[in-house]
Design an enzyme around this catalytic site. Structure first.
Site, PDB file in Angstrom:
ATOM      1  CE1 TYR A 140      50.389 -24.114 -84.998  1.00 36.98           C
ATOM      2  CE2 TYR A 140      51.651 -22.556 -85.300  1.00 36.98           C
ATOM      3  CZ  TYR A 140      51.305 -23.607 -84.962  1.00 36.98           C
ATOM      4  OH  TYR A 140      52.408 -23.726 -83.323  1.00 36.98           O
ATOM      5  N   PRO A 149      54.943 -19.087 -74.426  1.00 33.83           N
ATOM      6  CG  PRO A 149      56.019 -17.882 -75.028  1.00 33.83           C
ATOM      7  CD  PRO A 149      55.328 -19.183 -75.379  1.00 33.83           C
ATOM      8  N   GLY A 159      48.191 -11.806 -66.277  1.00 32.44           N
ATOM      9  CA  GLY A 159      47.526 -11.374 -65.091  1.00 32.44           C
ATOM     10  C   GLY A 159      45.766 -11.272 -65.178  1.00 32.44           C
TER      11      GLY A 159
HETATM   12  N1  NAP Z   1      55.050 -27.096 -81.040  1.00 28.19           N
HETATM   13  C1  NAP Z   1      53.568 -27.272 -80.907  1.00 28.19           C
HETATM   14  O1  NAP Z   1      53.074 -28.310 -80.461  1.00 28.19           O
HETATM   15  C2  NAP Z   1      53.194 -25.440 -80.268  1.00 28.19           C
HETATM   16  C3  NAP Z   1      51.733 -25.369 -79.299  1.00 28.19           C
HETATM   17  C4  NAP Z   1      51.546 -23.844 -78.954  1.00 28.19           C
HETATM   18  C5  NAP Z   1      52.567 -22.720 -79.619  1.00 28.19           C
HETATM   19  N2  NAP Z   1      53.461 -23.153 -80.488  1.00 28.19           N
HETATM   20  C6  NAP Z   1      54.363 -22.023 -81.005  1.00 28.19           C
HETATM   21  O2  NAP Z   1      54.277 -21.153 -80.072  1.00 28.19           O
HETATM   22  C7  NAP Z   1      52.955 -20.095 -79.824  1.00 28.19           C
HETATM   23  C8  NAP Z   1      53.870 -19.412 -79.031  1.00 28.19           C
HETATM   24  O3  NAP Z   1      52.350 -19.936 -77.691  1.00 28.19           O
HETATM   25  P1  NAP Z   1      50.719 -20.057 -77.718  1.00 28.19           P
HETATM   26  O4  NAP Z   1      50.286 -19.100 -78.838  1.00 28.19           O
HETATM   27  O5  NAP Z   1      50.707 -21.408 -77.481  1.00 28.19           O
HETATM   28  O6  NAP Z   1      50.972 -19.402 -76.019  1.00 28.19           O
HETATM   29  P2  NAP Z   1      51.245 -17.889 -75.406  1.00 28.19           P
HETATM   30  O7  NAP Z   1      52.642 -17.076 -76.786  1.00 28.19           O
HETATM   31  O8  NAP Z   1      51.855 -17.807 -74.496  1.00 28.19           O
HETATM   32  O9  NAP Z   1      50.049 -16.937 -75.518  1.00 28.19           O
HETATM   33  C9  NAP Z   1      49.825 -16.300 -76.742  1.00 28.19           C
HETATM   34  C10 NAP Z   1      48.104 -15.609 -76.352  1.00 28.19           C
HETATM   35  O10 NAP Z   1      48.329 -15.061 -75.279  1.00 28.19           O
HETATM   36  C11 NAP Z   1      48.030 -13.572 -75.890  1.00 28.19           C
HETATM   37  N3  NAP Z   1      49.379 -12.787 -75.132  1.00 28.19           N
HETATM   38  C12 NAP Z   1      49.875 -12.648 -76.385  1.00 28.19           C
HETATM   39  N4  NAP Z   1      50.736 -11.243 -75.709  1.00 28.19           N
HETATM   40  C13 NAP Z   1      50.046 -10.967 -75.111  1.00 28.19           C
HETATM   41  C14 NAP Z   1      50.022  -9.688 -73.942  1.00 28.19           C
HETATM   42  N5  NAP Z   1      51.657  -8.656 -73.828  1.00 28.19           N
HETATM   43  N6  NAP Z   1      49.463  -9.525 -72.709  1.00 28.19           N
HETATM   44  C15 NAP Z   1      48.529  -9.680 -72.964  1.00 28.19           C
HETATM   45  N7  NAP Z   1      47.949 -10.991 -74.092  1.00 28.19           N
HETATM   46  C16 NAP Z   1      48.867 -11.584 -74.489  1.00 28.19           C
HETATM   47  C17 NAP Z   1      46.872 -13.917 -76.820  1.00 28.19           C
HETATM   48  O11 NAP Z   1      45.978 -14.257 -77.073  1.00 28.19           O
HETATM   49  P3  NAP Z   1      44.186 -13.365 -76.202  1.00 28.19           P
HETATM   50  O12 NAP Z   1      45.010 -12.188 -76.098  1.00 28.19           O
HETATM   51  O13 NAP Z   1      43.095 -14.147 -76.181  1.00 28.19           O
HETATM   52  O14 NAP Z   1      44.857 -13.544 -74.683  1.00 28.19           O
HETATM   53  C18 NAP Z   1      48.284 -14.357 -77.208  1.00 28.19           C
HETATM   54  O15 NAP Z   1      47.324 -15.386 -78.407  1.00 28.19           O
HETATM   55  C19 NAP Z   1      52.670 -20.051 -80.878  1.00 28.19           C
HETATM   56  O16 NAP Z   1      52.152 -19.212 -81.624  1.00 28.19           O
HETATM   57  C20 NAP Z   1      52.996 -21.030 -81.995  1.00 28.19           C
HETATM   58  O17 NAP Z   1      53.835 -20.261 -82.840  1.00 28.19           O
HETATM   59  C21 NAP Z   1      53.452 -24.502 -81.407  1.00 28.19           C
END
Ligand code: NAP
Length: 310
Positions: free
Chosen positions: A61, A207, A215
């Site tokens: 990362y 998630p 939304g």
């Molecule tokens: N193992 C793996 O291969 C893998 C892959 C992916 C992720 N991960 C891990 O999982 C974590 C979470 O997954 P992710 O970051 O892919 O997706 P996520 O948690 O589903 O989405 C995060 C993104 O959603 C938006 N967001 C977050 N909270 C919000 C809220 N309350 N209201 C509105 N928008 C919100 C933000 O982006 P915007 O504001 O730009 O929309 C944020 O960057 C990562 O940080 C990482 O640690 C692991």
């Protein structure tokens, strides 16, 4: 049902974590554009204030920046934080010693002597499962990590990892996989159920489906960067799920869509690790805790997600 081993029990007690991919990543998240180091510091601090104690990072990362920022932030707090990071099986890494060597690099960046969970980021086409697991077992035996896990492992690979580690007397603590209301593969293919049976904690990444389940995005107003392209076919379909989440959130005293999305993952028995770019998002996400969707609401959400994902 296999009894959960004492070493990994702490992971089953964690209801929600904080993802740190956003910290320093410019490829998907445009760190430095619209949010800064100070914003992610505040996201971390807000999460701690709300009782979130588990942070998920990875050596890849931000090319190590996420781990370095975590190290910096840890120095600024006296609160205990549980740390998970990941090994990336780059093609030039081979042999079990590559794992403790890489983990020592992560520990130096984070500034700690050991982590709580060390995960294989994704399966390797070059290193055998047994070699990877032997390397993870080495990390435990050298006191570099408390527990070990895998990520992006399908059910058969997960079972192979479980058995291989068992030969070293090390439990497989977790499998970190994509899981949200808009991606239920692990639920449908039995990986979630099998992991529960074996006492392996299923950690749910993305998630909030990278922001889609909040939304705030739709086909006319797509997310920036690569997400627009990756979600081009999904975005026009998500309306019914968003509408239902909003309705259900209102019935719970005004919970937001993101909070409903996270609560749904918790109700399914998985551990969500939402990423947050700032304190506002982090605070909103921790509000996914402390209440429960009813069984009937989970069923309605499942049905609507089935309908749009067909
Ligand atoms: N193992 C793996 O291969 C893998 C892959 C992916 C992720 N991960 C891990 O999982 C974590 C979470 O997954 P992710 O970051 O892919 O997706 P996520 O948690 O589903 O989405 C995060 C993104 O959603 C938006 N967001 C977050 N909270 C919000 C809220 N309350 N209201 C509105 N928008 C919100 C933000 O982006 P915007 O504001 O730009 O929309 C944020 O960057 C990562 O940080 C990482 O640690 C692991």
């Amino acid at each position: 049902m296999t009894e959960i081993s004492s070493e990994t029990r702490f992971l089953h007690a964690i209801e929600m974590g904080l993802g740190a991919w956003q910290w320093g990543d410019r490829v998907v998240w445009q760190f430095g554009h619209g949010y800064s180091e100070e914003d992610v510091r505040q996201a971390f601090q807000a999460s701690l204030s709300d009782g979130i104690r588990f942070v998920d990072t990875a050596e890849i990362y931000g090319n190590g920046r996420s781990e370095r920022l975590l190290g910096q932030f840890l120095k600024e707090t006296d609160q205990p934080v549980l740390i998970a990071t990941k090994f990336l099986p780059f093609p030039w890494r081979f042999g079990k010693n590559a794992l403790p060597r890489a983990l020592r690099g992560s520990l130096a960046r984070i500034g700690v002597e050991s982590v709580d969970l060390y995960q294989i980021h994704w399966p390797s086409p070059l290193m055998s499962n047994d070699t990877l697991m032997e390397g993870l077992a080495e990390c435990v035996k050298n006191g570099l990590t408390r527990t070990v896990g895998v990520s992006n492992f399908g059910q058969s690979r997960m079972l192979a990892a479980y058995s291989s580690l068992a030969r070293h007397n090390v439990p497989l603590a977790s499998n970190q996989v994509h899981y949200s209301l808009l991606n239920r593969t692990v639920e449908k293919n039995g990986t979630l159920a099998r992991s529960k049976e074996l006492g392996i904690r299923l950690i749910a990444y993305s998630p909030i489906e990278k922001g889609l389940l909040s939304g705030k995005y739709n086909a006319d107003s797509p997310p920036p960067g690569s997400r627009a392209r990756n979600y081009a076919s999904l975005l026009p379909k998500i309306g019914p799920v968003i509408k239902l989440m909003t309705e259900i959130g209102q019935d719970h005293g005004g919970k937001s869509n993101a909070q409903v999305a996270l609560n749904w993952v918790i109700c399914k028995g998985a551990l969500p690790i939402p990423g947050a770019k700032n304190a506002k998002q982090a605070q909103e996400n921790s509000g996914g805790l402390g209440w429960r969707l009813t069984e009937a609401e989970v069923i309605r959400l499942d049905e609507t997600s089935d309908m749009i994902m067909e």
